[in-house]
Structure formats: C-alpha cells, structure tokens
Design a protein around this motif. Structure first.
Motif, PDB file in Angstrom:
ATOM      1  N   ARG A  24     -15.142  21.083  -2.282  1.00 21.57           N
ATOM      2  CA  ARG A  24     -15.857  21.870  -1.272  1.00 21.57           C
ATOM      3  C   ARG A  24     -17.241  21.324  -0.945  1.00 21.57           C
ATOM      4  O   ARG A  24     -17.764  21.554   0.135  1.00 21.57           O
ATOM      5  N   LEU A  64     -16.774  25.030   3.535  1.00 23.94           N
ATOM      6  CA  LEU A  64     -16.656  26.396   3.042  1.00 23.94           C
ATOM      7  C   LEU A  64     -15.252  26.920   3.291  1.00 23.94           C
ATOM      8  O   LEU A  64     -14.515  26.398   4.127  1.00 23.94           O
ATOM      9  N   ARG A  65     -14.891  27.956   2.559  1.00 22.79           N
ATOM     10  CA  ARG A  65     -13.566  28.571   2.703  1.00 22.79           C
ATOM     11  C   ARG A  65     -13.473  29.242   4.073  1.00 22.79           C
ATOM     12  O   ARG A  65     -14.406  29.903   4.506  1.00 22.79           O
ATOM     13  N   ASP A  66     -12.335  29.062   4.735  1.00 26.32           N
ATOM     14  CA  ASP A  66     -12.203  29.603   6.094  1.00 26.32           C
ATOM     15  C   ASP A  66     -11.796  31.077   6.089  1.00 26.32           C
ATOM     16  O   ASP A  66     -11.258  31.585   5.115  1.00 26.32           O
ATOM     17  N   GLU A  93     -13.464  33.696   5.746  1.00 20.35           N
ATOM     18  CA  GLU A  93     -14.083  34.569   4.745  1.00 20.35           C
ATOM     19  C   GLU A  93     -15.520  34.932   5.065  1.00 20.35           C
ATOM     20  O   GLU A  93     -16.095  35.783   4.403  1.00 20.35           O
ATOM     21  N   SER A 136     -18.481  35.244   2.039  1.00 23.44           N
ATOM     22  CA  SER A 136     -17.840  35.858   0.874  1.00 23.44           C
ATOM     23  C   SER A 136     -18.555  35.419  -0.401  1.00 23.44           C
ATOM     24  O   SER A 136     -19.372  34.495  -0.390  1.00 23.44           O
ATOM     25  N   GLU A 176     -17.281  33.808  -2.785  1.00 26.36           N
ATOM     26  CA  GLU A 176     -16.883  32.425  -3.048  1.00 26.36           C
ATOM     27  C   GLU A 176     -17.726  31.453  -2.229  1.00 26.36           C
ATOM     28  O   GLU A 176     -18.195  30.435  -2.741  1.00 26.36           O
ATOM     29  N   ASN A 177     -17.917  31.751  -0.941  1.00 28.04           N
ATOM     30  CA  ASN A 177     -18.720  30.866  -0.096  1.00 28.04           C
ATOM     31  C   ASN A 177     -20.187  30.892  -0.499  1.00 28.04           C
ATOM     32  O   ASN A 177     -20.855  29.856  -0.475  1.00 28.04           O
ATOM     33  N   ILE A 210     -20.488  28.550  -3.351  1.00 28.87           N
ATOM     34  CA  ILE A 210     -20.499  27.151  -2.921  1.00 28.87           C
ATOM     35  C   ILE A 210     -21.889  26.783  -2.407  1.00 28.87           C
ATOM     36  O   ILE A 210     -22.416  25.712  -2.720  1.00 28.87           O
ATOM     37  N   TRP A 219     -18.284  24.160   8.136  1.00 27.80           N
ATOM     38  CA  TRP A 219     -18.890  25.294   7.433  1.00 27.80           C
ATOM     39  C   TRP A 219     -18.011  26.543   7.502  1.00 27.80           C
ATOM     40  O   TRP A 219     -18.175  27.459   6.697  1.00 27.80           O
ATOM     41  N   ASN A 220     -17.114  26.593   8.466  1.00 28.95           N
ATOM     42  CA  ASN A 220     -16.246  27.752   8.666  1.00 28.95           C
ATOM     43  C   ASN A 220     -17.020  29.053   8.885  1.00 28.95           C
ATOM     44  O   ASN A 220     -16.487  30.149   8.693  1.00 28.95           O
TER      45      ASN A 220
END
Length: 113
Positions: free
Chosen positions: A22, A43-45, A47, A50, A52-53, A56, A77-78
């Motif tokens: 990531r 970053l996680r998409d 979300e 979140s 989690e992000n 990160i 970056w989502n």
C-alpha cells in the motif's frame, strides 16, 4: 524507483509488513543536497477515511520522517484531494496536494501527488 549507479537509493521500512503493498518509499541521495524521497501510495478503495486507510497514512508519515529533505508521493489515493486535506494528514507531514482538474477515475480525482 530507479537511479543511476552511484546516486544511492535507500528504501523506507514500513513498521507493518502488511502495508508494504500500500505504501512504498525510497530516498535518492542525489538530485538535491540531502537527497529526495519519492513514494507511492495506494489506499483501500470505497472506504474513504476508514481506520485502515488512516493507518496507512500514519505508516506513510512514519516512513517520511525517516528521511531529511524534500519528498513527493504519487498514488491512487482512492479519495479526493479534498477528503485527504480534511484528514489533517498534510499538516502532519508538512505537505500540499498537486492534482489535475480533470477526473482520473469514475468522474472523480483519485490519482494525484
């Protein structure tokens, strides 16, 4: 990251190996006095900001603090630049956003520096 032989490239160690795919960063000893750090972010998409992000982003800040001098991060970056700015992460890392005006994905700007 690639650099000519003799420039010297040093990677940043992530505190959590689970985040290695990531966030990645490397420091080039040349280019400017003290060197330059270049990183990639994903970053996680779907979300937003979140837990989690945010984790990160914390990890990225820790990695950037390992190096002296200027840095740049490009990534998917989502989240939009406005959402990233609202997180206050830019103040933590003393950064600013450079983003296109045209959408980069599904009508939004998610890919920027």
């Amino acid at each position: 990251m690639a650099a000519s032989h003799g420039i010297g490239v040093t990677g940043a160690a992530n505190a959590s190996p689970a985040l290695d795919h990531r966030f990645a960063a490397a420091h080039i000893g040349g280019l400017v006095p003290g060197g330059f750090t270049l990183a990639s972010m994903w970053l996680r998409d779907s979300e937003g900001l979140s837990e989690e992000n945010l984790g990160i982003l914390r990890e990225a800040a820790i990695a950037l603090w390992q190096f002296k001098g200027p840095w740049g991060i490009g990534g998917d970056w989502n989240i939009t630049p406005e959402v990233l700015a609202s997180s206050k992460w830019l103040q933590v890392v003393k950064g600013h956003i450079v983003a296109p005006t045209a959408p980069t994905c599904n009508g939004s700007v998610y890919d920027f520096f």
